[in-house]
Design an enzyme around this catalytic site. Structure first.
Site, mmCIF file in Angstrom:
data_model
loop_
_atom_site.group_PDB
_atom_site.id
_atom_site.type_symbol
_atom_site.label_atom_id
_atom_site.label_comp_id
_atom_site.label_asym_id
_atom_site.label_seq_id
_atom_site.Cartn_x
_atom_site.Cartn_y
_atom_site.Cartn_z
ATOM 1 N N HIS A 124 0.847 -1.195 0.003
ATOM 2 C CA HIS A 124 -0.001 0.019 0.034
ATOM 3 C C HIS A 124 0.922 1.324 -0.066
ATOM 4 C CE1 HIS A 124 1.090 0.586 4.361
ATOM 5 N NE2 HIS A 124 0.328 -0.373 4.579
ATOM 6 N N CYS A 147 2.877 -5.074 6.558
ATOM 7 C CA CYS A 147 2.710 -4.767 5.236
ATOM 8 C C CYS A 147 3.842 -4.317 4.559
ATOM 9 C CB CYS A 147 1.636 -3.654 5.093
ATOM 10 S SG CYS A 147 -0.192 -4.254 5.453
#
Length: 351
Positions: A163, A171
């Site tokens: 992202h 992430c």
């Protein structure tokens, strides 16, 4: 009703109206806040997901690639890099672009449980339904952790993404501009007919030298199986097929009775053989590893380390500070995650 009573009644009504108005304003404010958290600068009502720019399309054309041709992504933690590969006019994958990664969290090694801050390592496949144009961090795509193998091993966790915004708690975080470009590339490939694209997430570039440096790491047996898939792609520039059996990944193998159903059961007998030239080159890579293992020195990291950041971003963080950097890499100025740990650069000696 007396004059004083009327005055009291009016005052009470005015008070009730003011309270109701305040409550309504608070609700509106809360909804606006929640919407901002959902979109983080991306207004789905008035904007569409980022599209492939003419500049990127021209860069693809110069490399003999088409926007709709298949795509493949590789991620390297230690080097903090994400690579986008595209099929070119030869029919094989070629590197389109390498992106410096802004932030990832955890340590080298696979993710095994919720809350461990580990960014996943392994082989994943991303379909259109896993793209999120309304991500909390601009836009994103879900890796699909846990995959079949990880689920069978009892690993837990969810919503592990690539992202925007330079913040990670498991992430892989890119800048908003980077993820916008990557998102547009993979979405176009999926719309062009690729049903899903492969993501290969590694602890480091899996050269014999790097592997030997971590030969005493508890994750080494797992990394050795990842290297089988890594080597096949390096040798052939073709996407490896991924099976799971015997509690591990198995690549480019056809099995008696079809694809193994139980990732934890022993692998059935193989019924296919690799092309002799490919097999010879893969054997040569294994020999290189054996030699490196015999003579290499181990590099063991005992202290907890919270992930990494590409040196180019670390320089910005060091010179400008976390607040200024957040404004540079994210339209929402989302705070950099654990900037002190990012500045520590635990892998400086490995580069």
């Amino acid at each position: 009703m007396s004059t004083s009573a009327k005055s009291g009644f009016v005052a009470t009504k005015l008070r009730d109206i003011m309270i109701a108005s305040a409550r309504a304003a608070a609700v509106v404010g809360l909804c606006a806040s929640l919407a901002a958290c959902t979109s983080m600068g991306f207004d789905s009502a008035s904007k569409e997901p980022p599209k492939l720019s003419s500049k990127v399309a021209a860069a693809m054309s110069a490399k003999g690639m088409k926007p709709e041709s298949p795509v493949l992504v590789r991620i390297f933690k230690q080097e903090s890099e994400l690579e986008v590969w595209k099929v070119d006019k030869t029919g094989n994958y070629a590197l389109f672009k390498a992106y410096p990664m802004c932030r990832w969290s955890g340590k080298l090694g696979p993710k095994t449980k919720s809350g461990d801050r580990q960014a996943p390592e392994g082989f994943y496949h991303v379909s259109s339904s896993m793209l999120n144009p309304n991500s909390q961090y601009y836009v994103s795509f879900n890796l699909g952790y846990p995959n079949r193998l990880e689920s069978a091993l009892g690993y837990t966790g969810e919503a592990l993404m690539v992202h925007g915004a330079c913040s990670s708690s498991g992430c892989y975080a890119m800048t908003d501009a980077q993820i916008g470009e990557i998102y547009a590339i993979v979405e176009r490939a999926l719309k062009g007919g690729q049903d899903r694209f492969q993501v290969q997430a590694y602890p480091f570039r899996m050269t014999a030298k790097n592997m030997a440096a971590y030969k005493n790491d508890p994750n080494f047996p797992f990394w050795r199986t990842l290297k089988d898939g890594y080597d096949y792609f390096e040798v052939t520039r073709r996407q490896p097929t991924v099976s799971v059996c015997g509690r591990r990944y198995v690549f480019n193998t056809e099995f008696a009775g079809g694809e193994p159903a139980d990732p934890l059961a022993a692998c059935p007998p193989a019924v296919n053989q690799l092309d002799p030239q490919v097999a010879s080159r893969l054997d040569a890579e294994k020999q290189k590893l054996d030699v490196a293992m015999a003579g290499g020195t181990s590099s063991v990291m005992n202290a907890y380390v919270d992930g990494g950041m590409h040196p180019s971003f670390r320089a910005i963080l060091k010179n400008s500070g976390a607040k200024d950097m957040a404004g540079r890499v994210s339209g929402t100025k989302y705070p950099i995650s654990r900037p002190e740990a990012a500045l520590a650069d635990p892998f400086s000696g490995a580069r």
